[in-house]
Motif scaffolding. Sequence first.
Motif, PDB file in Angstrom:
ATOM      1  N   LEU A   1       0.830  -1.213   0.000  1.00  0.00           N
ATOM      2  CA  LEU A   1       0.000   0.000   0.000  1.00  0.00           C
ATOM      3  C   LEU A   1       0.864   1.263   0.000  1.00  0.00           C
ATOM      4  O   LEU A   1       0.372   2.367   0.218  1.00  0.00           O
ATOM      5  N   GLU A   2       2.176   1.058  -0.220  1.00  0.00           N
ATOM      6  CA  GLU A   2       3.138   2.152  -0.391  1.00  0.00           C
ATOM      7  C   GLU A   2       3.370   2.972   0.881  1.00  0.00           C
ATOM      8  O   GLU A   2       3.532   4.190   0.840  1.00  0.00           O
ATOM      9  N   PHE A   3       3.385   2.281   2.015  1.00  0.00           N
ATOM     10  CA  PHE A   3       3.832   2.912   3.255  1.00  0.00           C
ATOM     11  C   PHE A   3       5.327   2.666   3.357  1.00  0.00           C
ATOM     12  O   PHE A   3       5.802   1.585   3.018  1.00  0.00           O
ATOM     13  N   ASN A   4       6.073   3.677   3.829  1.00  0.00           N
ATOM     14  CA  ASN A   4       7.516   3.492   3.948  1.00  0.00           C
ATOM     15  C   ASN A   4       7.866   2.911   5.317  1.00  0.00           C
ATOM     16  O   ASN A   4       7.012   2.784   6.199  1.00  0.00           O
TER      17      ASN A   4
ATOM     18  N   GLU B   1      -5.972   7.736   1.429  1.00  0.00           N
ATOM     19  CA  GLU B   1      -6.493   7.533   0.077  1.00  0.00           C
ATOM     20  C   GLU B   1      -7.887   8.107  -0.144  1.00  0.00           C
ATOM     21  O   GLU B   1      -8.296   8.302  -1.285  1.00  0.00           O
ATOM     22  N   GLY B   2      -8.629   8.331   0.948  1.00  0.00           N
ATOM     23  CA  GLY B   2      -9.983   8.873   0.804  1.00  0.00           C
ATOM     24  C   GLY B   2     -10.845   7.958  -0.044  1.00  0.00           C
ATOM     25  O   GLY B   2     -10.890   6.754   0.173  1.00  0.00           O
ATOM     26  N   LYS B   3     -11.509   8.547  -1.052  1.00  0.00           N
ATOM     27  CA  LYS B   3     -12.433   7.747  -1.865  1.00  0.00           C
ATOM     28  C   LYS B   3     -11.705   6.757  -2.773  1.00  0.00           C
ATOM     29  O   LYS B   3     -12.317   5.885  -3.378  1.00  0.00           O
ATOM     30  N   HIS B   4     -10.379   6.870  -2.862  1.00  0.00           N
ATOM     31  CA  HIS B   4      -9.606   5.909  -3.668  1.00  0.00           C
ATOM     32  C   HIS B   4      -9.278   4.643  -2.880  1.00  0.00           C
ATOM     33  O   HIS B   4      -8.703   3.704  -3.424  1.00  0.00           O
TER      34      HIS B   4
ATOM     35  N   THR C   1      -8.868  -2.434  -4.432  1.00  0.00           N
ATOM     36  CA  THR C   1      -7.441  -2.194  -4.200  1.00  0.00           C
ATOM     37  C   THR C   1      -6.907  -3.157  -3.151  1.00  0.00           C
ATOM     38  O   THR C   1      -5.846  -3.765  -3.330  1.00  0.00           O
ATOM     39  N   LEU C   2      -7.655  -3.307  -2.054  1.00  0.00           N
ATOM     40  CA  LEU C   2      -7.215  -4.222  -0.993  1.00  0.00           C
ATOM     41  C   LEU C   2      -7.120  -5.653  -1.510  1.00  0.00           C
ATOM     42  O   LEU C   2      -6.163  -6.364  -1.206  1.00  0.00           O
ATOM     43  N   ILE C   3      -8.088  -6.071  -2.300  1.00  0.00           N
ATOM     44  CA  ILE C   3      -8.076  -7.432  -2.848  1.00  0.00           C
ATOM     45  C   ILE C   3      -6.834  -7.641  -3.716  1.00  0.00           C
ATOM     46  O   ILE C   3      -6.143  -8.653  -3.601  1.00  0.00           O
ATOM     47  N   LYS C   4      -6.514  -6.659  -4.553  1.00  0.00           N
ATOM     48  CA  LYS C   4      -5.325  -6.775  -5.417  1.00  0.00           C
ATOM     49  C   LYS C   4      -4.046  -6.885  -4.581  1.00  0.00           C
ATOM     50  O   LYS C   4      -3.170  -7.695  -4.857  1.00  0.00           O
ATOM     51  N   ARG C   5      -3.933  -6.039  -3.551  1.00  0.00           N
ATOM     52  CA  ARG C   5      -2.723  -6.042  -2.721  1.00  0.00           C
ATOM     53  C   ARG C   5      -2.631  -7.318  -1.886  1.00  0.00           C
ATOM     54  O   ARG C   5      -1.555  -7.872  -1.713  1.00  0.00           O
TER      55      ARG C   5
END
Length: 126
Positions: A35-38, A68-71, A76-80
């Motif tokens: 999810l692109e957290f560092n 991410e708000g409405k994004h 997205t969660l399923i893909k990740r």
Amino acid sequence: MFTVDWHDDADRKEETLAIIADLLGFSWTELAKELEFNEDEIQQVRAENPNSLQEQSHALLQRWVEREGKHATEDTLIKRLTKINRMDIVHLIEIQMHKSVQEQTSRTYAEIEKTLDHSEVDSEHT
């Protein structure tokens, strides 16, 4: 496939996030990276929630939703989750999505019927 925007259904969104948080365990850091957290953000989540993996997972997901708000979507969660091989969680989310779609669809049919009733009444008066 017919999908329901989970931003319109706060209860279901919370339920989905809870399912993921309950099951992630040590995988939460892998998901965080997807999810692109560092590394600093991951360490901060650890430091703020030192007592349980579930709390860390939930904190991560809350941060992601805020960022991410409405994004921030189930899709997205399923893909990740698929990328980190957590198909067990993906399967549960899909079951829940399907259940919610059925509920939404039945509500929609009821609304359509109401609309049809009104349009017939309107056409008789004109």
